[in-house]
Write a protein that holds these residues in place. Structure first.
Motif, PDB file in Angstrom:
ATOM      1  N   PHE A 193      21.397 -22.747  -3.039  1.00  0.00           N
ATOM      2  CA  PHE A 193      21.893 -21.844  -2.005  1.00  0.00           C
ATOM      3  C   PHE A 193      21.430 -20.408  -2.250  1.00  0.00           C
ATOM      4  O   PHE A 193      21.061 -19.687  -1.316  1.00  0.00           O
ATOM      5  CB  PHE A 193      23.419 -21.893  -1.941  1.00  0.00           C
ATOM      6  N   ILE A 194      21.452 -19.986  -3.515  1.00  0.00           N
ATOM      7  CA  ILE A 194      21.011 -18.624  -3.835  1.00  0.00           C
ATOM      8  C   ILE A 194      19.527 -18.452  -3.522  1.00  0.00           C
ATOM      9  O   ILE A 194      19.103 -17.451  -2.923  1.00  0.00           O
ATOM     10  CB  ILE A 194      21.297 -18.314  -5.322  1.00  0.00           C
ATOM     11  N   ILE A 195      18.726 -19.437  -3.919  1.00  0.00           N
ATOM     12  CA  ILE A 195      17.281 -19.368  -3.651  1.00  0.00           C
ATOM     13  C   ILE A 195      17.019 -19.370  -2.154  1.00  0.00           C
ATOM     14  O   ILE A 195      16.226 -18.566  -1.639  1.00  0.00           O
ATOM     15  CB  ILE A 195      16.558 -20.548  -4.328  1.00  0.00           C
ATOM     16  N   THR A 196      17.707 -20.265  -1.436  1.00  0.00           N
ATOM     17  CA  THR A 196      17.514 -20.357   0.015  1.00  0.00           C
ATOM     18  C   THR A 196      17.923 -19.063   0.711  1.00  0.00           C
ATOM     19  O   THR A 196      17.209 -18.567   1.598  1.00  0.00           O
ATOM     20  CB  THR A 196      18.322 -21.537   0.584  1.00  0.00           C
ATOM     21  N   ALA A 197      19.077 -18.529   0.324  1.00  0.00           N
ATOM     22  CA  ALA A 197      19.544 -17.278   0.941  1.00  0.00           C
ATOM     23  C   ALA A 197      18.577 -16.138   0.662  1.00  0.00           C
ATOM     24  O   ALA A 197      18.254 -15.343   1.561  1.00  0.00           O
ATOM     25  CB  ALA A 197      20.939 -16.933   0.424  1.00  0.00           C
ATOM     26  N   GLY A 198      18.094 -16.045  -0.573  1.00  0.00           N
ATOM     27  CA  GLY A 198      17.152 -14.980  -0.915  1.00  0.00           C
ATOM     28  C   GLY A 198      15.859 -15.079  -0.125  1.00  0.00           C
ATOM     29  O   GLY A 198      15.357 -14.077   0.401  1.00  0.00           O
ATOM     30  N   LEU A 199      15.301 -16.303  -0.025  1.00  0.00           N
ATOM     31  CA  LEU A 199      14.066 -16.488   0.730  1.00  0.00           C
ATOM     32  C   LEU A 199      14.281 -16.219   2.219  1.00  0.00           C
ATOM     33  O   LEU A 199      13.420 -15.623   2.887  1.00  0.00           O
ATOM     34  CB  LEU A 199      13.543 -17.918   0.525  1.00  0.00           C
ATOM     35  N   THR A 200      15.420 -16.662   2.753  1.00  0.00           N
ATOM     36  CA  THR A 200      15.708 -16.461   4.174  1.00  0.00           C
ATOM     37  C   THR A 200      15.810 -14.978   4.508  1.00  0.00           C
ATOM     38  O   THR A 200      15.231 -14.511   5.503  1.00  0.00           O
ATOM     39  CB  THR A 200      17.009 -17.188   4.563  1.00  0.00           C
ATOM     40  N   VAL A 201      16.538 -14.229   3.689  1.00  0.00           N
ATOM     41  CA  VAL A 201      16.680 -12.783   3.924  1.00  0.00           C
ATOM     42  C   VAL A 201      15.328 -12.093   3.810  1.00  0.00           C
ATOM     43  O   VAL A 201      14.972 -11.229   4.626  1.00  0.00           O
ATOM     44  CB  VAL A 201      17.697 -12.179   2.938  1.00  0.00           C
ATOM     45  N   PHE A 202      14.556 -12.466   2.799  1.00  0.00           N
ATOM     46  CA  PHE A 202      13.240 -11.833   2.606  1.00  0.00           C
ATOM     47  C   PHE A 202      12.338 -12.052   3.814  1.00  0.00           C
ATOM     48  O   PHE A 202      11.742 -11.103   4.350  1.00  0.00           O
ATOM     49  CB  PHE A 202      12.570 -12.383   1.348  1.00  0.00           C
ATOM     50  N   PHE A 203      12.211 -13.321   4.260  1.00  0.00           N
ATOM     51  CA  PHE A 203      11.321 -13.600   5.383  1.00  0.00           C
ATOM     52  C   PHE A 203      11.860 -13.026   6.694  1.00  0.00           C
ATOM     53  O   PHE A 203      11.071 -12.655   7.572  1.00  0.00           O
ATOM     54  CB  PHE A 203      11.082 -15.104   5.513  1.00  0.00           C
TER      55      PHE A 203
END
Length: 415
Positions: free
Chosen positions: A202-212
């Motif tokens: 979830f942390i990885i997904t949230a970080g990538l989603t916010v970045f993109f």
């Protein structure tokens, strides 16, 4: 005391199993006893009232607590902490016995010390080991091979821990050594955490989603407004999310396979599989399934958004159909997804006008990690490297690289 176990269909003794004693006749105790019996262990239950014990698995014997201890050296304590009061009277019989605490609490940090530490103070002559508290009765009954098959074990006596881990392996579970008994409180809190194996994904997904999201917003919304005074905020509803989903999905899919490639190169360097991987790699490998599921969810969102947007490129839809059909083919799926992204932007790569403020397009960033994984996989499947890694995983060791005594293999070693 040891007992012989004879394989069905033959008269020869296959191996000897120690008699396992279980204190507690609740759901867990009965399910665990049934699993042990199916694996060839003689099982005895210790009960306050042996004559009135019912619903126990067929083949198990029932004795009083004292009598059960006399014929067993490994005791699984499947009772709540509030019911430990009968144990001090059995302290002499527990001398040098392995006492496995499988209890959990109803809330995190319910007591100042863990149940296992309290048990070690209560019966100091026993070798207390914490374990099996993360395995449910349902998983024991169904033979589930899901994440619930992982058994976390901790204790101060290494020999006792090894005996418990051997039991776990023999009934088809995967033991993980968590160190001394000081880790027991963390293990007891673990089942009370919400989706513990999903936290890192979830942390990885949230970080990538916010970045993109921010990256695509800069390119597709802010840049046109600054340069042309053009309001493109409508893109935030459909176009920007449809750029986020495929890129994040592709990166998550590659992160699912990247730790396996890293582990393979570590084993090649060490020349053995009998050595622990770093903790960060272990944690990464334990959540690979969750990363893959999130990647699949984002891929489906991309498909839905693609159907919403009118497209002039029918080939895009055909590629997505191929990707969905190949969703179970692992690295083939990753290759197809990467090829899809490459074909999507093949005519944009060298067009300078596409680099707004000098920034590459989002799909280019999304292809970096997948390309790295594919290159590593290409190296690993070359015949010479593949033969070497296969030999290592079958038990071969490079004496020049690894001269220490073998240690317990953890689950991350079994790629």
């Amino acid at each position: 005391m040891e007992n012989s176990f004879v394989m069905a269909g033959g008269g020869e003794t296959a191996h000897k199993r120690d008699t396992i004693c279980i204190f507690g006749t609740g759901d867990f105790g009965r399910s665990f006893g049934m699993r042990l019996l199916k694996s060839g262990y003689p099982v005895v239950f210790g009960s306050r009232d042996p004559k009135h014990s019912i619903l126990l698995p067929s083949g198990a014997q029932v004795f009083s607590h004292a009598d059960a201890l006399k014929i067993s050296k490994i005791i699984f304590l499947a009772v709540h902490r509030e019911n430990y009061d009968f144990l001090p009277a059995l302290s002499d019989l527990l001398d040098e016995k392995v006492l496995v605490d499988v209890s959990n609490n109803i809330r995190m940090n319910q007591y100042p010390e863990s149940n296992a530490q309290y048990l070690a103070q209560l019966v100091p002559k026993a070798n207390v080991v914490k374990g099996f508290n993360t395995v449910s009765a349902w998983a024991l009954q169904s033979g589930s091979l899901d994440a619930s098959s992982q058994v976390f074990v901790c204790g101060d006596d290494n020999k006792s821990k090894q005996l418990v881990m051997d039991v776990a392996r023999s009934i088809g579970l995967t033991p993980l050594d968590q160190g001394s008994l000081l880790a027991a409180q963390e293990l007891e809190n673990y089942p009370l955490q919400l989706f513990p194996m999903w936290r890192l994904p979830f942390i990885i997904t949230a970080g990538l989603t916010v970045f993109f999201f921010l990256y695509c917003t800069v390119i597709d919304v802010i840049y046109p407004y600054v340069k042309e005074k053009k309001d493109s905020s409508y893109r935030l509803a459909i176009s920007v999310p449809n750029r986020i989903f495929p890129n994040v999905s592709l990166i998550l899919l590659s992160l699912t396979y990247l730790p396996g490639a890293i582990a393979a190169f570590i084993q090649l360097y060490r020349g053995t599989k009998y050595k622990r991987f770093p903790d960060w790699l272990n944690r990464w490998m334990l959540c690979r399934k969750q990363l893959g599921l999130v990647a699949l969810a984002y891929a489906f969102l991309h498909v839905l958004y693609t159907l919403i947007i009118p497209t002039r490129y029918p080939v895009r839809q055909r590629w997505m159909q191929n990707i969905i059909e190949a969703s179970k083919l692992g690295h083939v799926t990753l290759l197809l997804c990467t090829a899809h992204a490459a074909l999507f932007g093949w005519d944009r790569f060298l067009q300078s006008r596409r680099y707004k403020w000098g920034l590459p397009q989002a799909y280019m960033l999304g292809m970096v990690i997948p390309c790295i994984v594919l290159v590593l996989k290409l190296i690993l499947i070359t015949p010479c490297v593949d033969r070497m890694i296969t030999r290592i995983r079958q038990g071969w060791e490079s004496k020049s690289k690894y001269k220490a005594a073998p240690v317990c293999i953890n689950n991350a070693s079994l790629i």
